[in-house]
Design a protein around this motif. Sequence first.
Motif, PDB file in Angstrom:
ATOM      1  N   GLY A   1       6.610 -17.666 -55.876  1.00 57.01           N
ATOM      2  CA  GLY A   1       7.072 -16.802 -54.794  1.00 57.01           C
ATOM      3  C   GLY A   1       8.578 -16.654 -54.757  1.00 57.01           C
ATOM      4  O   GLY A   1       9.107 -15.559 -54.550  1.00 57.01           O
ATOM      5  N   TRP A   2       9.282 -17.760 -54.891  1.00 61.72           N
ATOM      6  CA  TRP A   2      10.740 -17.785 -55.028  1.00 61.72           C
ATOM      7  C   TRP A   2      11.084 -18.599 -56.274  1.00 61.72           C
ATOM      8  O   TRP A   2      10.461 -19.641 -56.531  1.00 61.72           O
TER       9      TRP A   2
ATOM     10  N   SER B   1       1.826 -14.073 -48.462  1.00 55.07           N
ATOM     11  CA  SER B   1       3.251 -13.776 -48.624  1.00 55.07           C
ATOM     12  C   SER B   1       3.812 -14.610 -49.761  1.00 55.07           C
ATOM     13  O   SER B   1       3.124 -15.451 -50.347  1.00 55.07           O
ATOM     14  N   LYS B   2       5.106 -14.435 -50.053  1.00 58.69           N
ATOM     15  CA  LYS B   2       5.734 -15.228 -51.117  1.00 58.69           C
ATOM     16  C   LYS B   2       5.703 -16.716 -50.798  1.00 58.69           C
ATOM     17  O   LYS B   2       5.684 -17.549 -51.705  1.00 58.69           O
TER      18      LYS B   2
END
Length: 296
Positions: free
Chosen positions: A59-60, A26-27
């Motif tokens: 990711g962010w 995932s991120k």
Amino acid sequence: MPDATSPNNLNCFAYIKRLKRDPAESKADAGKVVLIGGAPGMAGAIVLAGKACLHLGAGWTVLEMLDAASAHLVPEQAELMVRFAKPDAAIELAELKPDCIAIGPGLGNSLAAMDWLTAVLAYPAIPLIIDADALNLISQNETLLQRLRNRNQAFPLLTVLTPHPGEAARLLNSTGTQVQDDRIASIRALVELTRSIVILKGQHTLIASPAHTPLQCLQGNAGMATGGMGDVLTGSIAALAAQGIRHELDLWEASCLAVELHASAADALVNQGVGPIGLTPAELILGMRSVLNQNY
């Protein structure tokens, strides 16, 4: 710092293989980066760093912008999470829980800039990239310099500085000419002064640390001599370091890889007829993404 008679050349594209992602990731596995800067009139610097961070795989990507007006505009890159950098910097960082922090592009020299830099230097145990105005603030303030050294004593090899020759000269109380006349001696002095990983930008960019002798990057070209290229490097290091936390790539390796990607992508673009005259940082970001994925 270990001695070296002459620097070896960077050769670290093999590190890219460590960034390969499992299909179920995932991120969160790619890391959360917080970038701090963007004082009034200088929003472009932090946006460039943010776009580089986004396109190199974080990711962010969160931008803490010191200019409230710019922070409330819808950015060109809608994927960036843009926030106004509130006065309570330590509280903001505690709430954000970043995996990596970068500070400096367009930061300025306000009290708010000082407060954020102070809070960042006190934030423990994650990769930290310090660039541009944040370096200038440290060069002017012995207390900030000591806080930087204290952080490096507590968390070795978790801080990287990215000065150009002028910023290096201010840190060393020297001149840009003196820095350029003996770049090896200059980077060694910067490492000794700050106890950090140091990237001394310029032709044949150098990188060294308290645990690593200087390495040089032979790639790159004169098209990189334009405003914003350093901001792109800062965002790129942050992106790779954030991914490296869960993909076994430490800050030294992420920094070396970012330097080599940055310069190699510029050469690739020139070979394609994009520049050297007029090569832009925005074009380089996409070029770096392309080189990264070609070697993935």
